[in-house]
Motif scaffolding. Structure first.
Motif, PDB file in Angstrom:
ATOM      1  N   ARG A 149      12.455   1.258  10.702  1.00 27.19           N
ATOM      2  CA  ARG A 149      12.940   0.856   9.385  1.00 27.19           C
ATOM      3  C   ARG A 149      11.800   0.278   8.544  1.00 27.19           C
ATOM      4  O   ARG A 149      11.675   0.570   7.349  1.00 27.19           O
ATOM      5  CB  ARG A 149      14.067  -0.163   9.535  1.00 27.19           C
ATOM      6  N   SER A 150      10.956  -0.520   9.162  1.00 25.22           N
ATOM      7  CA  SER A 150       9.841  -1.122   8.436  1.00 25.22           C
ATOM      8  C   SER A 150       8.857  -0.066   7.957  1.00 25.22           C
ATOM      9  O   SER A 150       8.393  -0.102   6.811  1.00 25.22           O
ATOM     10  CB  SER A 150       9.122  -2.132   9.343  1.00 25.22           C
ATOM     11  N   ILE A 151       8.550   0.900   8.819  1.00 24.70           N
ATOM     12  CA  ILE A 151       7.570   1.928   8.464  1.00 24.70           C
ATOM     13  C   ILE A 151       8.041   2.756   7.283  1.00 24.70           C
ATOM     14  O   ILE A 151       7.267   3.059   6.369  1.00 24.70           O
ATOM     15  CB  ILE A 151       7.276   2.824   9.686  1.00 24.70           C
ATOM     16  N   VAL A 152       9.320   3.131   7.268  1.00 29.91           N
ATOM     17  CA  VAL A 152       9.790   4.047   6.229  1.00 29.91           C
ATOM     18  C   VAL A 152      10.313   3.336   4.985  1.00 29.91           C
ATOM     19  O   VAL A 152      10.723   4.000   4.028  1.00 29.91           O
ATOM     20  CB  VAL A 152      10.868   5.018   6.769  1.00 29.91           C
ATOM     21  N   THR A 153      10.285   2.008   4.981  1.00 27.65           N
ATOM     22  CA  THR A 153      10.686   1.289   3.771  1.00 27.65           C
ATOM     23  C   THR A 153       9.581   0.392   3.220  1.00 27.65           C
ATOM     24  O   THR A 153       9.495   0.188   2.007  1.00 27.65           O
ATOM     25  CB  THR A 153      11.938   0.425   4.024  1.00 27.65           C
ATOM     26  N   ASP A 154       8.722  -0.132   4.106  1.00 24.83           N
ATOM     27  CA  ASP A 154       7.708  -1.095   3.673  1.00 24.83           C
ATOM     28  C   ASP A 154       6.299  -0.519   3.604  1.00 24.83           C
ATOM     29  O   ASP A 154       5.391  -1.175   3.087  1.00 24.83           O
ATOM     30  CB  ASP A 154       7.686  -2.299   4.625  1.00 24.83           C
ATOM     31  N   HIS A 155       6.087   0.678   4.128  1.00 22.19           N
ATOM     32  CA  HIS A 155       4.738   1.247   4.176  1.00 22.19           C
ATOM     33  C   HIS A 155       4.721   2.639   3.541  1.00 22.19           C
ATOM     34  O   HIS A 155       4.155   3.586   4.078  1.00 22.19           O
ATOM     35  CB  HIS A 155       4.244   1.318   5.627  1.00 22.19           C
ATOM     36  N   LEU A 156       5.339   2.731   2.391  1.00 22.19           N
ATOM     37  CA  LEU A 156       5.462   4.016   1.717  1.00 22.19           C
ATOM     38  C   LEU A 156       4.217   4.322   0.883  1.00 22.19           C
ATOM     39  O   LEU A 156       3.594   3.416   0.327  1.00 22.19           O
ATOM     40  CB  LEU A 156       6.690   4.015   0.808  1.00 22.19           C
ATOM     41  N   PRO A 157       3.857   5.592   0.772  1.00 17.59           N
ATOM     42  CA  PRO A 157       2.752   5.977  -0.113  1.00 17.59           C
ATOM     43  C   PRO A 157       3.188   5.865  -1.570  1.00 17.59           C
ATOM     44  O   PRO A 157       4.374   5.641  -1.857  1.00 17.59           O
ATOM     45  CB  PRO A 157       2.497   7.435   0.280  1.00 17.59           C
ATOM     46  N   PRO A 158       2.262   6.019  -2.521  1.00 23.46           N
ATOM     47  CA  PRO A 158       2.655   6.016  -3.936  1.00 23.46           C
ATOM     48  C   PRO A 158       3.724   7.074  -4.198  1.00 23.46           C
ATOM     49  O   PRO A 158       3.771   8.109  -3.531  1.00 23.46           O
ATOM     50  CB  PRO A 158       1.350   6.356  -4.666  1.00 23.46           C
ATOM     51  N   GLN A 159       4.571   6.815  -5.166  1.00 21.43           N
ATOM     52  CA  GLN A 159       5.640   7.766  -5.467  1.00 21.43           C
ATOM     53  C   GLN A 159       5.088   8.962  -6.241  1.00 21.43           C
ATOM     54  O   GLN A 159       4.059   8.866  -6.905  1.00 21.43           O
ATOM     55  CB  GLN A 159       6.743   7.059  -6.254  1.00 21.43           C
ATOM     56  N   PRO A 160       5.749  10.112  -6.141  1.00 21.59           N
ATOM     57  CA  PRO A 160       5.266  11.304  -6.849  1.00 21.59           C
ATOM     58  C   PRO A 160       5.192  11.082  -8.352  1.00 21.59           C
ATOM     59  O   PRO A 160       5.953  10.295  -8.922  1.00 21.59           O
ATOM     60  CB  PRO A 160       6.325  12.364  -6.506  1.00 21.59           C
ATOM     61  N   ASN A 161       4.280  11.805  -8.975  1.00 21.73           N
ATOM     62  CA  ASN A 161       4.129  11.734 -10.420  1.00 21.73           C
ATOM     63  C   ASN A 161       5.439  12.111 -11.112  1.00 21.73           C
ATOM     64  O   ASN A 161       6.043  13.130 -10.804  1.00 21.73           O
ATOM     65  CB  ASN A 161       3.011  12.696 -10.859  1.00 21.73           C
TER      66      ASN A 161
END
Length: 377
Positions: free
Chosen positions: A332-344
């Protein structure tokens, strides 16, 4: 030596055939670091064009004499100028420029045959190297189905014409947020049925056929089935497909080297449980010999030697880090707290794919500029 023009198709062949190329990218450093043309045998130097306005003599020692040199910019103009300057400064260099620049690279699609299917059917993957998007066409007995088609509709309709098939079914695995779908436009142009997961379609303003779990569509007379498998997590309606009992089209849920992100509708905390359920239960109940065909790739290393992006499900279950996080809280932490920048422009792209806004061609191009950012690694 005369400066030559290279198209995006020319560069794509270099990538797929694993050939060497030297790229002089004259965009600003931040644009280059964020997104560039990638190839296994490519070398690069990034020198912004404004640093070359007074001459290119100072960079000649950095350029190879024994390789093709491709000058790249955003739209073409600056690369033409720099390529001409290089040719005048050293006539022995083999210098080209990319027609249309990174704008054209983002748009190019390379169709690659994945496999022969039952009863003389065929499965093709359309690789959008500059954006990391993957679309699919299933062909059988004069009919075709499209899955996750991007907005360059003529590529698909022309390919269908070349193969002498009629596009009968068009599917989107989910409501896309990173690129503009061509699915609805193709369906309208060809008379095909357009399918969209109903759970993703609450705000759409057009008619569609609901894509529900268990739906099976036969392509042609050779009994090639495209079967829908509900697989939420990237979106609440995300749906995978099993094609001909051998291929698993995972949309934006599972990639070769990563997994889908759950946050592009602003509901990461709500959807992370669905994502884990799909990856750790639904997919694990499937046959491990299924070949995974995702809707995106992130890095050039995900391409196989033939240019396709595909891998056995059993191998991904063993090797993909996102499928091997035992602790649910860590997942849960990896996929909510360590996200890359959002798409343009992802919010505007969602609006386009809902049918709420209709930007012109240039506006659509600007919305899609940049790398794929649909994954968590």
């Amino acid at each position: 030596m005369t400066v030559t023009k290279w198209t995006a198709a020319d560069v794509a062949r270099k990538v797929i055939d694993n050939q060497s190329l030297f790229i002089l990218d004259v965009r600003n450093a931040d644009a280059f670091e964020d997104w560039k043309i990638e190839g296994h045998q490519f070398d690069y130097v990034n020198i912004p064009y404004f640093e070359l306005l007074d001459g290119v003599e100072g960079i000649l020692p950095q350029l190879p004499k024994d390789k093709d040199i491709l000058v790249v910019c955003a739209k073409e103009g600056s690369s033409i100028m720099v390529a001409d300057m290089l040719s005048e400064a050293d006539a022995t260099l083999s210098v080209s420029y990319l027609v249309g620049g990174m704008k054209s690279w983002s748009s190019y699609l390379e169709p690659i045959k994945v496999a022969d299917l039952s009863g003389n059917g065929e499965l093709y993957q359309f690789v959008r190297l500059g954006k990391g998007c993957l679309s699919y066409m299933v062909i059988s007995e004069g009919e075709a189905a499209l899955i996750d088609a991007v907005r360059f509709t003529e590529v698909f309709t022309s390919f269908a014409k070349e193969k002498n098939v009629e596009i009968k079914h068009v599917f989107d695995t989910h409501l896309h947020a990173d690129h503009i779908s061509g699915g609805r436009s193709i369906a309208e142009a060809t008379g095909a049925t357009y399918y969209l997961p109903s759970k993703d379609a609450a705000e759409v303003v057009f008619d569609y056929t609901p894509l529900e779990d268990g739906l099976t569509v036969q392509i042609g007379a050779s009994n090639i089935d495209v079967g829908a498998l509900y697989s939420p997590g990237h979106t609440i309606g995300s749906t995978s497909f099993v094609v001909d009992g051998k291929y698993l089209l995972t949309g934006d849920i599972l990639f070769i080297d990563s997994i889908g992100r759950p946050d592009l509708a602003g509901l990461a905390e709500d959807w992370v449980g669905d994502l884990r359920e799909t990856l750790y239960r639904r997919y694990r109940e499937l046959a491990e010999d299924l070949i995974v065909l995702p809707a995106h790739f992130m890095i050039i290393d995900e391409l196989n030697e033939d240019g396709t992006v595909a891998k056995r499900l059993g191998d991904l279950l063993a090797e993909n880090h996102g499928l091997n996080i035992e602790d649910e809280l860590e997942f849960r932490s990896i996929v909510t707290d360590h996200l890359p920048p959002q798409p343009n422009a992802y919010q505007q792209i969602r609006q386009v794919n809902m049918g709420k806004i209709t930007p012109d061609h240039d506006e659509q191009t600007e919305m899609e500029i940049g790398p794929n950012r649909c994954a968590v690694r």
